[in-house]
Design an enzyme around this catalytic site. Sequence first.
Site, short mmCIF file in Angstrom:
data_model
loop_
_atom_site.label_atom_id
_atom_site.label_comp_id
_atom_site.label_asym_id
_atom_site.label_seq_id
_atom_site.Cartn_x
_atom_site.Cartn_y
_atom_site.Cartn_z
CG ASP A 67 -0.27 -0.40 2.52
OD1 ASP A 67 0.98 -0.34 2.59
OD2 ASP A 67 -0.96 -0.79 3.47
CG ASN A 136 -8.67 -1.51 12.16
OD1 ASN A 136 -7.71 -2.15 11.72
ND2 ASN A 136 -9.16 -0.46 11.54
CG HIS A 138 -5.80 -2.24 8.90
ND1 HIS A 138 -5.92 -0.90 9.19
CD2 HIS A 138 -4.48 -2.50 9.01
CE1 HIS A 138 -4.73 -0.39 9.45
NE2 HIS A 138 -3.84 -1.34 9.36
CD GLU A 143 -8.71 1.01 7.88
OE1 GLU A 143 -8.53 0.03 8.63
OE2 GLU A 143 -8.19 2.12 8.11
C1 GLP Z 1 -0.56 0.07 8.72
C2 GLP Z 1 -0.14 -0.46 7.32
C3 GLP Z 1 -0.10 -1.96 7.30
C4 GLP Z 1 0.54 -2.42 8.60
C5 GLP Z 1 -0.44 -2.18 9.72
C6 GLP Z 1 0.15 -2.41 11.09
O1 GLP Z 1 -1.51 1.05 8.70
N1 GLP Z 1 -0.94 -0.01 6.24
O2 GLP Z 1 0.58 -2.44 6.15
O3 GLP Z 1 0.82 -3.79 8.53
O4 GLP Z 1 -1.05 -0.93 9.60
O5 GLP Z 1 1.04 -1.40 11.41
P1 GLP Z 1 2.10 -1.54 12.60
O6 GLP Z 1 2.95 -2.68 12.23
O7 GLP Z 1 2.83 -0.23 12.60
O8 GLP Z 1 1.32 -1.77 13.83
#
Ligand code: GLP
Length: 259
Positions: A67, A136, A138, A143
């Site tokens: 992304d 959450n 995702h 989402e």
């Molecule tokens: C983010 C990214 C994801 C990531 C997730 C967890 O918003 N878009 O690719 O895996 O949320 O993030 P983190 O590893 O910083 O908790």
Amino acid sequence: MRVVILPTEKEASHFAADFIEKFITEKNNSILGLATGSSVLLTYAALIEKYNRGDISFKKVITFNLDEYIGLEPNHKQSYRYYMSQKLFGHIDINENNIHIPECLHGDFESTCRYYESKIKNYGGIDLQLLGVGSNGHIGFNEPTSSLKSRTRVKTLTKNTIINNARFFDESESQPSIAITMGIGTIMEAKNILLLGLGQHKSKAVADLVEGPLSSFCPGSVLQNHENAIVVLDQLAASSLKLYDYYIHSEKMNVEYMC
Ligand code: GLP
């Protein structure tokens, strides 16, 4: 779904890095799907160490990132392109032309998304997709209530995600609220998936993902439907799992059986 629980985030991340190393060693032109965020940081650091030791080369590896935020310049410190160059690509021998990250600055985003999908297909699909999970549930920026068959597209971020990611932005910076993300259908076509969950703040999302009902309300739960998904957790992230002891026992049996 294979669930691997390790005592610390360091051990979990090293497990993930070893897994990726094995993959690249067996197929040096592997197609890797890559994630950003905090969860994969130690894994990338461990991969860089392996590269520096001469254990691994990325020369022929092809990558597709999950992304990217819409509206950030590629050299913006919070863009995922910048993150990837700082945390991994700038330290290894990957070929620039083999790196793919959605182009999210200008243009016709619908065509960008279609092009991204066709590129993945033309390379023969992703061999190994690395994932983190949002608190959450995702995956990528899919989402809650994202279609479980969704393809790469523009997605509006939830308030929860914006708040969680605000820690990376300065107060003066405007934080994007939309992004391009691979869809859940796109992610599910990867031949193998490795999801990393680290820390107490991920324990609910992890429990929903591994043991909850398969539901678009927890997008990560779709991995229950994947043939080759492995969820790698530290003890804190695993702490709400009902079958915690079973997963530990089962991994021990796997190791004994494989030896
Ligand atoms: C983010 C990214 C994801 C990531 C997730 C967890 O918003 N878009 O690719 O895996 O949320 O993030 P983190 O590893 O910083 O908790």
